[in-house]
Design an enzyme around this catalytic site. Sequence first.
Site, mmCIF file in Angstrom:
data_model
loop_
_atom_site.group_PDB
_atom_site.id
_atom_site.type_symbol
_atom_site.label_atom_id
_atom_site.label_comp_id
_atom_site.label_asym_id
_atom_site.label_seq_id
_atom_site.Cartn_x
_atom_site.Cartn_y
_atom_site.Cartn_z
ATOM 1 N N TYR A 34 3.230 -55.346 35.729
ATOM 2 C CA TYR A 34 2.257 -56.301 36.261
ATOM 3 C C TYR A 34 2.861 -57.648 36.637
ATOM 4 O O TYR A 34 2.138 -58.550 37.045
ATOM 5 C CB TYR A 34 1.131 -56.496 35.239
ATOM 6 C CG TYR A 34 0.427 -55.209 34.910
ATOM 7 C CD1 TYR A 34 -0.478 -54.640 35.807
ATOM 8 C CD2 TYR A 34 0.705 -54.530 33.723
ATOM 9 C CE1 TYR A 34 -1.107 -53.440 35.518
ATOM 10 C CE2 TYR A 34 0.079 -53.331 33.438
ATOM 11 C CZ TYR A 34 -0.823 -52.788 34.334
ATOM 12 O OH TYR A 34 -1.439 -51.590 34.046
ATOM 13 N N LYS A 35 4.175 -57.783 36.515
ATOM 14 C CA LYS A 35 4.810 -59.059 36.829
ATOM 15 C C LYS A 35 5.096 -59.174 38.326
ATOM 16 O O LYS A 35 4.889 -58.237 39.092
ATOM 17 C CB LYS A 35 6.103 -59.223 36.017
ATOM 18 C CG LYS A 35 5.879 -59.206 34.508
ATOM 19 C CD LYS A 35 4.904 -60.281 34.080
ATOM 20 C CE LYS A 35 4.829 -60.464 32.575
ATOM 21 N NZ LYS A 35 4.243 -59.323 31.854
#
Length: 391
Positions: free
Chosen positions: A179-180
């Site tokens: 999710y980065k």
Amino acid sequence: MPRPQRWGAAELERLSAMVTQPSLFYWRGPQTTALLDEFRRRYPLNFCFPTSSGTAALHVAIAALRLKPGDEVIVPAITDMGSVIGILYQQAVPVFADLEPQTYNLDPADVCRRITAKTRALMPVHLAGNPCDMSALMAIAREHRLQVIEDCAQAWGARWRGQPVGLQGNLACFSFNDYKHVSCGDGGLVATNQLELGTGLGKWGDKFYDRETGGRDPLELAPNYRMSEPQAAVAAAQLTKLEQIVANRHRAGTRLTEQLAGAAGLRLPSVQTADTHSYWFYLLRLDRERLAVSRDEFAQALTNAGVSCTPGYIPRPVYRYPVFQQHNFFSGHWPVRELGLTQMDYRQVRCPEAEAILEDSVKLTINEAMDDAYIDEVAAVVRDVARAAAR
């Protein structure tokens, strides 16, 4: 909501090369080497070790400081569990400090109040990509002879006073979690420019084996947090896209702030003019005295109108998680407390601003595929909901 195409030809090219290799082991592997080269082009840090996760990177950094049982590390009350896991596993003590109300980062004044004779390190977390006040925090560290680990997991591409975050402290940790900003599914990286920390950095994430000399006769206890060549291949390709990803997210977040400026009942995130926020997400706060609805009702109204958002961020400050309230770190025990090496009682900890932030904030989704027209639509909905909810 527009969604980016995160992986494609660049990742496939490196993965195709990877499957022809005789080994997928990280040490001097071509993909890991390429990853470190791409990283150093953006972050001039000489000593780097790629890890299996951002949490692992932080644990390696903590281990490299050689803390003693009962030593204390000051961390923000709002962060991911990954920031504190390594501290606890090394038998050190997380000490939670409060946040600034509009940056959501460590409050230097409260950090000073939390320092004791056992404090050994600070861990600033550049929350959501907003750089911490590193000038103030580094001054505190110098005054009290503390080490500084920068948690940059949410802050790829963020800049403090024009420099990439991660270059001010003693150690910097990054995450390639799914999710980065950039991702290989899961992975991380820990880095430093300090010789005394850097020369043994890789050992702390590789069972304390000495890959330089080939030694498999460890002197100290260390976990296995190695990254693999497939992960490194994807992460290296992702880093070639970092500048454009961050530029798009910065533009979107900045435009959203401009569009929402002056809207009644809203408190917008604050960014220092010399800094660059890379907007992993956009957190705004509600002025509850000026609104006739609850935070959850406000977020639900946004959702009903098609805006991607969630009420709040994490459910409560980390010190209020059950594992901390029950001191249940090792099968119902906390050895350093039971042995009298700390008097910390997380049931007594309070960080009022952090608690307030989590009670009145709404998290808006930001990604690199959002153009100006979409951001303007989101801003219009937020303004309309605020206007309708005004007292």
